[in-house]
Design a protein around this motif. Structure first.
Motif, PDB file in Angstrom:
ATOM      1  N   ALA A 123       0.832  -1.209   0.000  1.00  0.00           N
ATOM      2  CA  ALA A 123       0.000   0.000   0.000  1.00  0.00           C
ATOM      3  C   ALA A 123       0.870   1.264   0.000  1.00  0.00           C
ATOM      4  O   ALA A 123       0.571   2.235  -0.702  1.00  0.00           O
ATOM      5  CB  ALA A 123      -0.926   0.002   1.216  1.00  0.00           C
ATOM      6  N   PHE A 124       1.934   1.253   0.800  1.00  0.00           N
ATOM      7  CA  PHE A 124       2.848   2.397   0.850  1.00  0.00           C
ATOM      8  C   PHE A 124       3.464   2.650  -0.522  1.00  0.00           C
ATOM      9  O   PHE A 124       3.500   3.786  -1.010  1.00  0.00           O
ATOM     10  CB  PHE A 124       3.935   2.137   1.888  1.00  0.00           C
ATOM     11  CG  PHE A 124       5.012   3.189   1.919  1.00  0.00           C
ATOM     12  CD1 PHE A 124       4.745   4.468   2.387  1.00  0.00           C
ATOM     13  CD2 PHE A 124       6.295   2.896   1.475  1.00  0.00           C
ATOM     14  CE1 PHE A 124       5.747   5.443   2.412  1.00  0.00           C
ATOM     15  CE2 PHE A 124       7.293   3.857   1.496  1.00  0.00           C
ATOM     16  CZ  PHE A 124       7.017   5.137   1.961  1.00  0.00           C
ATOM     17  N   GLY A 125       3.947   1.582  -1.143  1.00  0.00           N
ATOM     18  CA  GLY A 125       4.528   1.714  -2.482  1.00  0.00           C
ATOM     19  C   GLY A 125       3.502   2.200  -3.483  1.00  0.00           C
ATOM     20  O   GLY A 125       3.803   3.065  -4.321  1.00  0.00           O
ATOM     21  N   TYR A 126       2.292   1.659  -3.398  1.00  0.00           N
ATOM     22  CA  TYR A 126       1.239   2.061  -4.338  1.00  0.00           C
ATOM     23  C   TYR A 126       0.931   3.547  -4.223  1.00  0.00           C
ATOM     24  O   TYR A 126       0.810   4.250  -5.237  1.00  0.00           O
ATOM     25  CB  TYR A 126      -0.026   1.242  -4.096  1.00  0.00           C
ATOM     26  CG  TYR A 126      -1.169   1.639  -4.998  1.00  0.00           C
ATOM     27  CD1 TYR A 126      -1.294   1.087  -6.272  1.00  0.00           C
ATOM     28  CD2 TYR A 126      -2.094   2.605  -4.601  1.00  0.00           C
ATOM     29  CE1 TYR A 126      -2.320   1.471  -7.113  1.00  0.00           C
ATOM     30  CE2 TYR A 126      -3.123   2.994  -5.437  1.00  0.00           C
ATOM     31  CZ  TYR A 126      -3.231   2.433  -6.694  1.00  0.00           C
ATOM     32  OH  TYR A 126      -4.240   2.842  -7.534  1.00  0.00           O
ATOM     33  N   LEU A 127       0.803   4.043  -2.995  1.00  0.00           N
ATOM     34  CA  LEU A 127       0.464   5.456  -2.799  1.00  0.00           C
ATOM     35  C   LEU A 127       1.561   6.372  -3.334  1.00  0.00           C
ATOM     36  O   LEU A 127       1.277   7.396  -3.962  1.00  0.00           O
ATOM     37  CB  LEU A 127       0.201   5.730  -1.321  1.00  0.00           C
ATOM     38  CG  LEU A 127      -1.085   5.124  -0.757  1.00  0.00           C
ATOM     39  CD1 LEU A 127      -1.170   5.348   0.748  1.00  0.00           C
ATOM     40  CD2 LEU A 127      -2.312   5.694  -1.459  1.00  0.00           C
ATOM     41  N   LEU A 128       2.815   6.008  -3.105  1.00  0.00           N
ATOM     42  CA  LEU A 128       3.912   6.801  -3.663  1.00  0.00           C
ATOM     43  C   LEU A 128       3.902   6.729  -5.195  1.00  0.00           C
ATOM     44  O   LEU A 128       4.045   7.739  -5.885  1.00  0.00           O
ATOM     45  CB  LEU A 128       5.257   6.291  -3.135  1.00  0.00           C
ATOM     46  CG  LEU A 128       5.736   6.820  -1.788  1.00  0.00           C
ATOM     47  CD1 LEU A 128       7.103   6.219  -1.446  1.00  0.00           C
ATOM     48  CD2 LEU A 128       5.832   8.340  -1.800  1.00  0.00           C
ATOM     49  N   GLY A 129       3.753   5.521  -5.714  1.00  0.00           N
ATOM     50  CA  GLY A 129       3.790   5.336  -7.162  1.00  0.00           C
ATOM     51  C   GLY A 129       2.650   6.007  -7.893  1.00  0.00           C
ATOM     52  O   GLY A 129       2.772   6.342  -9.077  1.00  0.00           O
ATOM     53  N   SER A 130       1.547   6.231  -7.192  1.00  0.00           N
ATOM     54  CA  SER A 130       0.368   6.792  -7.860  1.00  0.00           C
ATOM     55  C   SER A 130       0.397   8.319  -7.966  1.00  0.00           C
ATOM     56  O   SER A 130      -0.520   8.914  -8.535  1.00  0.00           O
ATOM     57  CB  SER A 130      -0.908   6.367  -7.112  1.00  0.00           C
ATOM     58  OG  SER A 130      -0.945   6.930  -5.815  1.00  0.00           O
ATOM     59  N   GLY A 162       8.272  -1.983  -4.035  1.00  0.00           N
ATOM     60  CA  GLY A 162       8.585  -1.623  -5.411  1.00  0.00           C
ATOM     61  C   GLY A 162       7.496  -2.060  -6.374  1.00  0.00           C
ATOM     62  O   GLY A 162       7.110  -1.316  -7.285  1.00  0.00           O
ATOM     63  N   PHE A 163       6.989  -3.261  -6.157  1.00  0.00           N
ATOM     64  CA  PHE A 163       5.885  -3.747  -6.990  1.00  0.00           C
ATOM     65  C   PHE A 163       4.668  -2.851  -6.822  1.00  0.00           C
ATOM     66  O   PHE A 163       3.989  -2.504  -7.801  1.00  0.00           O
ATOM     67  CB  PHE A 163       5.550  -5.188  -6.611  1.00  0.00           C
ATOM     68  CG  PHE A 163       4.457  -5.801  -7.436  1.00  0.00           C
ATOM     69  CD1 PHE A 163       4.649  -6.076  -8.775  1.00  0.00           C
ATOM     70  CD2 PHE A 163       3.225  -6.090  -6.875  1.00  0.00           C
ATOM     71  CE1 PHE A 163       3.632  -6.636  -9.551  1.00  0.00           C
ATOM     72  CE2 PHE A 163       2.206  -6.645  -7.633  1.00  0.00           C
ATOM     73  CZ  PHE A 163       2.415  -6.925  -8.975  1.00  0.00           C
ATOM     74  N   GLY A 164       4.412  -2.436  -5.579  1.00  0.00           N
ATOM     75  CA  GLY A 164       3.294  -1.523  -5.323  1.00  0.00           C
ATOM     76  C   GLY A 164       3.470  -0.194  -6.018  1.00  0.00           C
ATOM     77  O   GLY A 164       2.517   0.358  -6.579  1.00  0.00           O
ATOM     78  N   ALA A 165       4.698   0.339  -6.008  1.00  0.00           N
ATOM     79  CA  ALA A 165       4.976   1.618  -6.671  1.00  0.00           C
ATOM     80  C   ALA A 165       4.732   1.520  -8.173  1.00  0.00           C
ATOM     81  O   ALA A 165       4.203   2.446  -8.795  1.00  0.00           O
ATOM     82  CB  ALA A 165       6.411   2.053  -6.395  1.00  0.00           C
ATOM     83  N   PHE A 166       5.110   0.388  -8.753  1.00  0.00           N
ATOM     84  CA  PHE A 166       4.901   0.190 -10.189  1.00  0.00           C
ATOM     85  C   PHE A 166       3.408   0.119 -10.503  1.00  0.00           C
ATOM     86  O   PHE A 166       2.937   0.737 -11.463  1.00  0.00           O
ATOM     87  CB  PHE A 166       5.618  -1.079 -10.647  1.00  0.00           C
ATOM     88  CG  PHE A 166       5.801  -1.178 -12.129  1.00  0.00           C
ATOM     89  CD1 PHE A 166       6.693  -0.356 -12.800  1.00  0.00           C
ATOM     90  CD2 PHE A 166       5.078  -2.102 -12.868  1.00  0.00           C
ATOM     91  CE1 PHE A 166       6.856  -0.443 -14.169  1.00  0.00           C
ATOM     92  CE2 PHE A 166       5.232  -2.206 -14.239  1.00  0.00           C
ATOM     93  CZ  PHE A 166       6.133  -1.371 -14.901  1.00  0.00           C
ATOM     94  N   LEU A 167       2.674  -0.621  -9.682  1.00  0.00           N
ATOM     95  CA  LEU A 167       1.220  -0.692  -9.866  1.00  0.00           C
ATOM     96  C   LEU A 167       0.592   0.693  -9.732  1.00  0.00           C
ATOM     97  O   LEU A 167      -0.313   1.052 -10.493  1.00  0.00           O
ATOM     98  CB  LEU A 167       0.604  -1.627  -8.825  1.00  0.00           C
ATOM     99  CG  LEU A 167       0.778  -3.134  -9.007  1.00  0.00           C
ATOM    100  CD1 LEU A 167       0.138  -3.872  -7.834  1.00  0.00           C
ATOM    101  CD2 LEU A 167       0.168  -3.604 -10.320  1.00  0.00           C
ATOM    102  N   GLY A 168       1.075   1.456  -8.750  1.00  0.00           N
ATOM    103  CA  GLY A 168       0.523   2.786  -8.535  1.00  0.00           C
ATOM    104  C   GLY A 168       0.725   3.701  -9.719  1.00  0.00           C
ATOM    105  O   GLY A 168      -0.170   4.482 -10.069  1.00  0.00           O
ATOM    106  N   HIS A 169       1.894   3.626 -10.359  1.00  0.00           N
ATOM    107  CA  HIS A 169       2.144   4.475 -11.521  1.00  0.00           C
ATOM    108  C   HIS A 169       1.285   4.047 -12.708  1.00  0.00           C
ATOM    109  O   HIS A 169       0.738   4.886 -13.420  1.00  0.00           O
ATOM    110  CB  HIS A 169       3.619   4.415 -11.916  1.00  0.00           C
ATOM    111  CG  HIS A 169       3.947   5.312 -13.068  1.00  0.00           C
ATOM    112  ND1 HIS A 169       4.066   6.677 -12.934  1.00  0.00           N
ATOM    113  CD2 HIS A 169       4.142   5.045 -14.387  1.00  0.00           C
ATOM    114  CE1 HIS A 169       4.331   7.217 -14.124  1.00  0.00           C
ATOM    115  NE2 HIS A 169       4.377   6.236 -15.013  1.00  0.00           N
ATOM    116  N   LEU A 170       1.154   2.749 -12.912  1.00  0.00           N
ATOM    117  CA  LEU A 170       0.366   2.256 -14.037  1.00  0.00           C
ATOM    118  C   LEU A 170      -1.133   2.444 -13.831  1.00  0.00           C
ATOM    119  O   LEU A 170      -1.854   2.766 -14.775  1.00  0.00           O
ATOM    120  CB  LEU A 170       0.655   0.770 -14.271  1.00  0.00           C
ATOM    121  CG  LEU A 170       1.731   0.402 -15.290  1.00  0.00           C
ATOM    122  CD1 LEU A 170       3.074   1.031 -14.942  1.00  0.00           C
ATOM    123  CD2 LEU A 170       1.877  -1.120 -15.392  1.00  0.00           C
TER     124      LEU A 170
END
Length: 216
Positions: free
Chosen positions: A19-26, A95-103
């Protein structure tokens, strides 16, 4: 990754890292920066994408560089912060979360970028040597072909192989998955490359409905 016994106790931490990675990545840096610069909605020019290549089509190279840096750093920050406190396994999840967040950013109805800069940022945070190799391959292919998409596709394809050569098998598996996702997001670019219709780096912007998708 955690063994079957410890998983029942550790899954909340992995969920939090994701979730942390996703929020940053988004965080949509391309959209935010172009609006702050008074250039309107980046999604209404060129390809309609929020990434660096489309920002470059505004003619503002500084803004494009800032977008590239922001999109890369959100991946790097995600993995480095989590790694500092919880180790590499958890950092890979972030890292996986950050990638998902950007996409697939929730703020933009899950319509984000294509992930190249964020892919690079995650790679630099987890294996800086391969991250540097990715950048060098991208630059070389871009110089020779003038295709941003081809550069990204080539560099991402090489990354898991380089990680295997360095005996970093867990990272190779992660970036194998990220590479598949990146290629899937570039399916239209791949079609245009095969037809010789892909836009080259430096091409002028067009309305979103007419433009070609960028690489990131």
């Amino acid at each position: 990754m955690p063994d079957p016994i410890s998983w029942a106790f550790s899954w909340p931490y992995y969920a939090a890292a994701l979730a942390f990675g996703y929020l940053l990545g988004s965080i949509p840096f391309g959209l935010i920066l172009t609006r702050m610069a008074g250039l309107g909605d980046i999604r209404k020019i060129g390809s309609g994408n929020i990434g660096t290549t489309n920002v470059l089509r505004t003619g503002n190279k500084g803004l494009a560089a800032a977008t590239l840096l922001g999109d890369a750093l959100k991946g790097t920050v995600a993995v480095l912060l989590v790694s500092q406190f919880y180790g590499q396994d958890m950092a890979m999840v972030a890292g996986f979360g950050a990638f998902l967040g950007h996409l697939f950013p929730v703020w933009l109805t899950f319509k984000g970028g294509k992930g190249v800069a964020t892919y690079l940022g995650i790679l630099l945070g987890l294996s800086w040597q391969v991250g540097v190799a990715f950048a060098l391959i991208w630059i070389a292919v871009a110089y020779l072909s003038r295709y941003s998409s081809l550069s990204a596709l080539t560099a991402s394809l090489a990354s898991p192989a380089l990680l295997v050569l360095l005996d970093q098998w867990q990272l190779a598996e992660l970036f194998g998955v990220l590479t598949l996702m990146l290629w899937a997001k570039h399916h239209e670019n791949i079609g245009r490359l095969l037809k010789g219709q892909e836009s080259k780096i430096g091409s002028k912007s067009k309305p979103a409905a007419e433009g070609a998708d960028p690489a990131s």
